[in-house]
Design an enzyme around this catalytic site. Sequence first.
Site, PDB file in Angstrom:
ATOM      1  CD  GLU A   1      -2.386   1.159   2.855  1.00  0.00           C
ATOM      2  OE1 GLU A   1      -3.227   2.046   3.112  1.00  0.00           O
ATOM      3  OE2 GLU A   1      -2.072   0.243   3.660  1.00  0.00           O
TER       4      GLU A   1
ATOM      5  CG  LEU B   1       1.260   3.623   4.263  1.00  0.00           C
ATOM      6  CD1 LEU B   1       2.082   3.334   5.511  1.00  0.00           C
ATOM      7  CD2 LEU B   1      -0.218   3.371   4.518  1.00  0.00           C
TER       8      LEU B   1
ATOM      9  CG  ASP C   1      16.497  -3.212  10.442  1.00  0.00           C
ATOM     10  OD1 ASP C   1      17.388  -2.620  11.091  1.00  0.00           O
ATOM     11  OD2 ASP C   1      16.538  -3.322   9.205  1.00  0.00           O
TER      12      ASP C   1
END
Length: 255
Positions: free
Chosen positions: A94, A96, A199
């Site tokens: 997606e 954003l 991470d």
Amino acid sequence: MTVRGAAAVALSRTTGRPVDIRSWTSLGGGSINQIERIQTSDGPFVLKSHPAPAAGFFEAEADGLRALAGSGTALSIPTVVATGDRTTAFLVIEDLGDGVPAPDFDERLGRGLAQLHRHRGTAYGFAHDNFCGLTPQPNPWTDRWVEFYATSRLTFQLRYARDTGRLTAREADIVDGLIGRLARLIDEPPDGPALVHGDLWSGNVHVMRGGLPALIDPAVYYAHREAEFGMMTLFGGFSSRVFAAYDEAFPLQSG
């Protein structure tokens, strides 16, 4: 077939209708993968690709994004749209959008991270191995944190660094001695296994449309939640407001 062509085929399969990629723009910030915003007949998406990743590389990232999205955190997580891990390796997620951080961006990030860490597991590790960057990350289910951290993180990284010439034999012996004393240096976490991004340096926090924080590029596993802060403080980039908001929402153990 090109990566964009394979991505168009995968998008068509996912949506159930023909999808054409009409234009693309390179996005900055990717030190490992090529990242593009693609404009398609079905709307915009983000396409990540790599010329020769390890097998399962993007599917592991997709699983990590799904795990984050299912954690209950208020932080935005991009939806996985399609993956390819064979002749052409890619991940479509997606889009954003981009924004300027809202005034309470840091507080939202801290509270959302606390929500993520309240998502518990029954053991340390993850359902499968994955990657931190391009480095393999073993995640065998382990009952005790100290054992998991010693074996699946420190010992694995020690061997990896030694075998690739990044540590001398003397340096490796010093680290190995530390690993042998680890159980006397750290305790088991009182809160149990927590889902972590894995991470979380500042480059993996995205400012999306509306100025809200989103998490990208995970290397998820169930861990001592303080392991997250090791990565966050390694490279810096997070304000004291983030940590204060986190500690207010989910207080850390003293010390």
